[in-house]
Motif scaffolding. Structure first.
Motif, mmCIF file in Angstrom:
data_model
loop_
_atom_site.group_PDB
_atom_site.id
_atom_site.type_symbol
_atom_site.label_atom_id
_atom_site.label_comp_id
_atom_site.label_asym_id
_atom_site.label_seq_id
_atom_site.Cartn_x
_atom_site.Cartn_y
_atom_site.Cartn_z
ATOM 1 N N UNK A 1 27.767 2.015 35.664
ATOM 2 C CA UNK A 1 29.125 1.952 35.128
ATOM 3 C C UNK A 1 30.022 2.919 35.868
ATOM 4 N N UNK B 1 31.063 -3.560 26.915
ATOM 5 C CA UNK B 1 31.608 -2.257 26.537
ATOM 6 C C UNK B 1 30.745 -1.676 25.432
ATOM 7 N N UNK B 2 30.521 -0.384 25.543
ATOM 8 C CA UNK B 2 29.626 0.289 24.604
ATOM 9 C C UNK B 2 30.464 1.086 23.612
ATOM 10 N N UNK C 1 29.723 -4.951 23.215
ATOM 11 C CA UNK C 1 30.524 -6.180 23.221
ATOM 12 C C UNK C 1 30.510 -6.761 24.626
ATOM 13 N N UNK D 1 34.100 2.454 32.073
ATOM 14 C CA UNK D 1 33.245 2.360 30.889
ATOM 15 C C UNK D 1 32.757 0.951 30.617
ATOM 16 N N UNK D 2 32.781 0.090 31.615
ATOM 17 C CA UNK D 2 32.208 -1.252 31.496
ATOM 18 C C UNK D 2 30.804 -1.204 32.102
ATOM 19 N N UNK D 3 29.835 -1.697 31.363
ATOM 20 C CA UNK D 3 28.440 -1.623 31.808
ATOM 21 C C UNK D 3 27.959 -3.014 32.219
ATOM 22 N N UNK E 1 29.997 3.498 20.137
ATOM 23 C CA UNK E 1 29.070 4.142 19.198
ATOM 24 C C UNK E 1 29.611 3.910 17.795
#
Lengths: 287, 128
Positions: B29, B51-52, B72, B33-35, B54
């Motif tokens: 990433x 997208x992660x 998501x 912040x896109x995995x 928490x």
């Protein structure tokens, strides 16, 4: 899980700013041992987030990006930043820095996850990299903010932002825009003379705005609109992705020529016509 | 063969063999912040980026911090799959990401929720 001996920490400090030396230290750490996260973070921050000198001589500007192009459809900016970097505009991005190479190599993140686990930290590696939302709903800064500010501080020439819906709490508005406006090294942003943005900042400051709110207003009033205008001209797919009606119709106030990017910025003074309008629209903040 | 990985513990790639054969290859990433991941599911390549978030961070009864995470999926690209719907794919991705989390952060991952965004198939995959 045991903390590494001081020897590793000393070696990590000596490796300051060197990817090869730092990775050498990290990869020598044995299974079952960890480096304190504080030392790891300091090590990561020592990496250079300026564009590599071999590329710097061949570029004319810098790309910045934030938020979604289309929030409802969850369309990100990534395909457009990729299009910009592959275009003939000769633009660099933060991917062209040693810092990004260091993070994307993977070893550092793996060690950071291991350390946070060993320390039973309430934070994840994503929190450390990207920041996290605090109790007052503001975002604590992450390592990417540190890199981004350094990247912005060294940006010269022409900036293009893919920020039609930039989030006020994310990296661009919090860490890059303030630095770009403070260092004043740019000639244009989104095809407009950079003085336009500096003048607006001055006008807002004179009206009493400051801190994060100042940059949020500049972003919302000027950067988002000029980004939309520039990117619509640059990429046919952008307007399709954007889908929604354009929020800012800058064609009414600025020059029709939105391909001004590589023209002499000093020859385009059409933005001066809008100065009065800016002053008239500023209201004193209610504090 | 529970896991395969190289000795440096770099996140990518690794194979798990539960009921299905998975290989998950993560693409690092960047600042956005896109995995992005590539999941090999019984020979079918599913490329997805997510997208992660928490959802919850809490301390368990031993005082260890744990995290419930939502992934998501905002971009997904794969060849046609017979008799597999979005819920099935979400479950496969969830299982692969759970194993991925267990491998790298054993004590800290709580629940994982995976949701494919309705527009994810229309979004471009542009990671290598």
């Amino acid at each position: 899980m045991n903390k590494v001996s001081d020897k590793y920490i000393e070696q990590l400090e000596k490796a300051h700013g060197s990817i090869a030396m730092t990775l050498g230290v990290l990869k020598a750490v044995e299974q079952g041992q960890y480096i304190p996260s504080e030392n790891l973070i300091q090590s990561a921050k020592s990496m250079s987030a300026t564009v590599h000198p071999s590329k710097k001589d061949h570029i004319k500007g810098y790309i910045f990006a934030s938020g979604k192009v289309n929030r409802l459809k969850n369309i990100g900016y990534q395909s457009y930043t990729a299009e910009l970097t592959q275009s003939s505009l000769q633009l660099a991005s933060i991917a062209d820095t040693q810092a990004t190479q260091f993070i994307e190599e993977g070893t550092f993140i793996a060690h950071l996850a291991r350390s946070l686990d060993a320390e039973n930290s309430p934070f994840t590696e994503s929190d450390i990299m990207h920041g996290y939302i605090q109790s007052d709903q503001s975002r604590a800064l992450g390592i990417w903010d540190h890199y981004s500010a350094q990247y912005a501080a060294n940006a010269t020439g022409h900036a293009v932002t893919v920020t039609p819906n930039s989030d006020p709490e994310r990296v661009f508005v919090k860490s890059e825009l303030p630095v770009l406006l403070a260092y004043q090294k740019l000639e244009t942003m989104n095809g407009k003379p950079f003085e336009l943005f500096l003048d607006y900042k001055t006008a807002l400051e004179n009206a009493g705005y400051k801190g994060p709110e100042l940059y949020q207003i500049i972003d919302k009033d000027l950067v988002q609109g000029t980004s939309i205008e520039y990117m619509r001209s640059f990429s046919k797919g952008f307007q399709k992705s954007l889908e929604v009606p354009v929020k800012h119709d800058f064609n009414k106030t600025f020059s029709d020529d939105i391909n001004v990017l590589y023209k002499e910025a000093g020859n385009d003074r059409s933005y001066q016509n809008t100065d009065t309008e800016f002053e008239n629209t500023i209201t004193t903040p209610a504090h | 063969m529970p896991y395969e990985n190289d000795h440096t513990e770099i996140y990518r790639p690794f194979t798990i063999d539960r009921e299905r054969n998975y290989t998950l290859n993560d693409i690092p990433a960047g600042p956005d912040g896109i995995y992005p991941f590539i999941l090999d599911l019984d020979g079918t390549e599913i490329k997805f980026a997510c997208e992660k978030t928490i959802l919850d961070r809490f301390q368990d009864q031993d005082g260890q911090w744990r995290f419930n995470i939502k992934w998501e999926v905002n971009t997904i690209n794969h060849p046609p799959l017979k008799n597999v719907n979005d819920n099935d794919i979400e479950n496969h991705i969830s299982e692969a990401l759970t194993a991925f989390g267990e491998k790298h952060n054993t004590s800290r991952i709580g629940d994982i929720v995976v949701k494919i965004h309705p527009h994810a198939r229309q979004n471009k995959w542009h990671w290598s």
